[in-house]
Design a protein around this motif. Structure first.
Motif, mmCIF file in Angstrom:
data_model
loop_
_atom_site.group_PDB
_atom_site.id
_atom_site.type_symbol
_atom_site.label_atom_id
_atom_site.label_comp_id
_atom_site.label_asym_id
_atom_site.label_seq_id
_atom_site.Cartn_x
_atom_site.Cartn_y
_atom_site.Cartn_z
ATOM 1 N N LEU B 171 0.789 -1.319 -0.157
ATOM 2 C CA LEU B 171 -0.103 -0.030 -0.071
ATOM 3 C C LEU B 171 0.814 1.286 -0.079
ATOM 4 N N GLU B 173 4.389 1.745 -1.214
ATOM 5 C CA GLU B 173 4.666 1.493 -2.261
ATOM 6 C C GLU B 173 3.387 2.307 -3.462
ATOM 7 N N ALA B 174 2.251 1.480 -3.280
ATOM 8 C CA ALA B 174 1.566 1.992 -4.086
ATOM 9 C C ALA B 174 1.338 3.498 -4.215
ATOM 10 N N ALA B 175 1.184 4.114 -2.960
ATOM 11 C CA ALA B 175 1.275 5.537 -2.810
ATOM 12 C C ALA B 175 2.606 6.036 -3.177
ATOM 13 N N ARG B 176 3.891 5.943 -2.688
ATOM 14 C CA ARG B 176 4.864 6.475 -3.801
ATOM 15 C C ARG B 176 4.783 5.811 -4.455
ATOM 16 N N SER B 177 4.574 5.098 -5.659
ATOM 17 C CA SER B 177 5.354 5.434 -6.347
ATOM 18 C C SER B 177 3.740 6.211 -7.728
ATOM 19 N N LEU B 178 3.252 6.382 -6.888
ATOM 20 C CA LEU B 178 1.680 7.927 -7.443
ATOM 21 C C LEU B 178 2.580 9.264 -6.915
ATOM 22 N N GLY B 179 3.452 8.770 -6.771
ATOM 23 C CA GLY B 179 4.029 10.397 -6.384
ATOM 24 C C GLY B 179 3.734 11.139 -4.774
ATOM 25 N N ALA B 180 3.476 10.237 -3.990
ATOM 26 C CA ALA B 180 3.185 10.263 -2.264
ATOM 27 C C ALA B 180 4.675 10.496 -1.733
ATOM 28 N N VAL B 185 1.672 9.292 2.612
ATOM 29 C CA VAL B 185 2.164 8.257 2.670
ATOM 30 C C VAL B 185 1.380 7.704 4.652
ATOM 31 N N VAL B 189 -1.693 6.322 4.555
ATOM 32 C CA VAL B 189 -1.781 5.301 4.228
ATOM 33 C C VAL B 189 -2.125 4.969 6.076
#
Lengths: 348, 273
Positions: B171, B173-180, B185, B189
């Motif tokens: 979760l 990692e997904a947020a960070r990949s989207l630029g968070a 985060v 998250v």
């Protein structure tokens, strides 16, 4: 969403050693053209996911390794500044947000205007055909729906690169097949550079422009699906991608002599040799045309084809596949032909 | 068939009902009644809210409890996530030490606060050595606050660690990949994932602080908290009806706070009660 050039990716000398000493990835060099779709294929624990995470920026390579997106060195950039889209096996949707909010998240943290956000979310919902799910909680969705939302979320903010980590592994076979086709069409229509991790060779064949077969932290072969399938560079690749028959025979006067007969051999050499061929490269022919003769030991009807286990051809059983509609009997004798070009002779 | 089921069920819950009535409902009813039939009758309840002494004790107890709860959630929330995420030498020992205060009665906690911030406490010695004068805080609101934080942290930290363990790393990692950013985060998250645990442990922390007696009694502070006022009214003044009325008010406020938390958190934080 226009099909733009796509970002080229270049890895130079990227290795990865974890703090506990595990060497997950040996020094790797890899180049992806803009818009190319590459599949990292290999058994579990081979380092394919590590390679993907190095590209994503979730793992940094050991000192000396560099990663370039086009001409920009992104090695030191954390994932949140690399502008990549990621799709995970576990979907990783935010449970505290509904479908719309999940898809809009990347746009939101990038500071997009509410109008732009709404427009983009609408496009994504249309593209993934999930418009009716927009206000649902993600916990109410099926696996296939979740992965559609995850895809929409990953591409909504127009990333430079899309990275997919076993996106279909958690789905059942029928859905996997359908989504695989959708993803294939989607990736090609977006023109985005994508790396796709899977352990399923069928998936790899269907989706990749190019496949990189990985074993023990090393890329052992890259090539188009056809090259990988018909010209495997090693017996590991040959065995991992599809079924391969191995027969031991003797070369004499331009022929390969097997217990069940002889077939023409054009690759030179003498003495004992191991030859490999695909089950669908052995054709079942009439007694008169037959090069090799054997006996059907078992037959498996697979719908679109029939798989036979044949004895008497070589020292062990040989697997033969035919798409003929006829039925075979156990104990029936069959004649086979194998074209010389279909025979492989791998030395490792 | 259905009747037999109900019959069996009734037999099985009978002990619980008996205990509930004998040790919970009857004393509570008696307490409420005592509060209402004293010399001043029902007005004992009104007096609790109108008498400036009682009312200020009520307010300072609530303010203290809220402050303790918020501070504990911040400290234990961060520490709990950290302890769950990181493996280092001495981690297990540290965790078991953090839970040590659970074993101490309030008196011991109060004693420790005195040793830290009392007239001959560690902090006072240190500050006078440094020429800053003798700092004494054990008998003030800060002393109470310190003691309450001390016994509240372990209650929260274990719940947070259990919740943080269930957090899916993908979760983040997904947020960070989207630029968070890391702050995004945490906000989008981690906090939502810990929400139930924070509410549940926060509610317990608040209730414990509202009712804590031993620490306040040991410190004998100039700040009157409600449990001390009840004790004084009951044992020293023999003002039994006021003590009863104060007890009921204390119970109702704490119960209402917990109920509000439960409603706020939905069914997920049912453990908060």
């Amino acid at each position: 969403m226009s099909a733009k050039g796509g970002t080229a990716i270049r890895l130079v000398g990227c290795a990865k050693t974890f703090t506990n000493g595990t060497r997950a990835l040996e020094r790797t060099a890899l180049e992806l053209k803009g818009g190319e779709i590459i599949v990292f294929l290999g058994p579990s624990g081979c380092g394919k996911t590590t390679l993907l995470r190095v590209i994503a920026g979730l793992e940094s390579p050991d000192p000396g390794g560099r990663i370039f997106f086009d001409d920009e060195d992104v090695t030191e950039l954390p994932i949140e500044r690399r502008n990549v889209g990621m799709v995970f096996q576990s979907y990783a949707l935010f449970p505290n947000m509904n479908v719309e909010e999940n898809i809009a998240y990347g746009l939101k943290v990038h500071g997009a205007t509410p109008q732009h956000r709404a427009k983009r979310v609408e496009e994504m919902l249309q593209m993934m055909q999930i418009g009716e799910l927009r206000l649902r909680r993600v916990t109410e969705l099926s696996g296939g729906q979740r992965q559609r939302v995850a895809l929409a979320r990953a591409i909504a903010a127009q990333p430079r690169v899309l990275l997919l980590d076993e996106p279909l592994t958690a789905l059942d076979a029928l859905l996997r097949e359908r989504l695989r086709i959708e993803i294939d069409v989607l990736l090609h229509s977006l023109g985005i550079t994508a790396a796709y991790v899977t352990h399923d060779q069928g998936e790899a064949m269907a989706i990749g422009d190019r496949i990189a077969v990985i074993n023990r932290g090393t890329i052992v072969q890259t090539g188009t699906p056809r090259e990988i399938y018909y010209h495997p560079a090693s017996s590991f690749v040959a065995d991992f991608v599809g079924t391969m028959n191995r027969v031991n025979g003797t070369l004499r006067d331009g022929s390969l002599e097997l217990p069940g007969g002889r077939i023409p051999w054009t690759q030179g050499g003498t003495g004992a040799v191991q030859a490999l061929f695909r089950p669908n490269d052995a054709r079942i022919v009439t007694e008169a045309e037959a090069q090799l003769r054997g006996v059907v030991e078992q037959q498996f009807f697979l719908g679109d084809r029939t798989r036979l286990h044949v004895s008497g051809i070589a020292d062990g059983l040989v697997v033969v596949e035919t798409s003929e509609h006829r039925e075979f009997r156990v104990g029936q004798s069959v004649g086979l032909r194998i074209e010389p070009g279909a025979l492989l002779n791998l030395r490792d | 068939m259905r009747n037999t089921e109900n019959y069996k069920l009734l037999i099985m819950v009978t002990p619980a009902i008996a205990v509930g009535v004998a040790f919970f409902l009857l004393p509570l009813a008696r307490l409420a009644l005592v509060g209402a039939v004293g010399p001043s009758g029902l007005s004992a309840y009104v007096e609790v809210l109108t008498n400036p002494n009682y009312f200020s004790a009520l307010v300072s107890t609530i303010v203290l409890s809220v402050a303790v709860t918020v501070t504990t959630l911040v400290i234990a929330g961060i520490a709990g996530v950290f302890l769950e995420r990181n493996r280092f030498f001495g981690r297990e020992t540290l965790i078991s030490m953090l839970t040590l205060p659970l074993a101490f009665p309030g008196v011991v906690v109060g004693f420790m606060v005195i040793m830290l911030g009392g007239r001959t406490g560690l902090v006072g010695e240190l500050s006078s050595f440094l020429g800053l004068g003798r700092v004494v805080f054990a008998y003030s609101l800060i002393g109470l606050f310190t003691g309450y934080i001390y016994f509240s942290i372990p209650r929260v930290i274990l719940t947070i660690m259990a919740a943080a363990e269930k957090l899916d790393p993908a979760l983040e990692e997904a947020a960070r990949s989207l630029g968070a950013s890391p702050w995004h985060v945490v906000r989008d998250v981690i906090l939502p994932a810990l929400r139930s645990a924070l509410i549940a442990s926060g509610a317990i922390c608040f209730a414990t602080s509202m009712g804590a007696f031993g620490t306040a009694f040991t410190l004998a502070t100039d700040i009157k908290v409600l449990p001390i006022v009840i004790y004084t009214e009951f044992t020293l003044m023999a003002n039994i009806s006021t003590a009863a009325a104060l007890s009921i008010v204390l119970g109702i406020i704490t119960w209402a706070a917990l109920a509000a938390c439960r409603a706020f958190a939905g069914a997920t934080a049912a453990a908060a009660g």
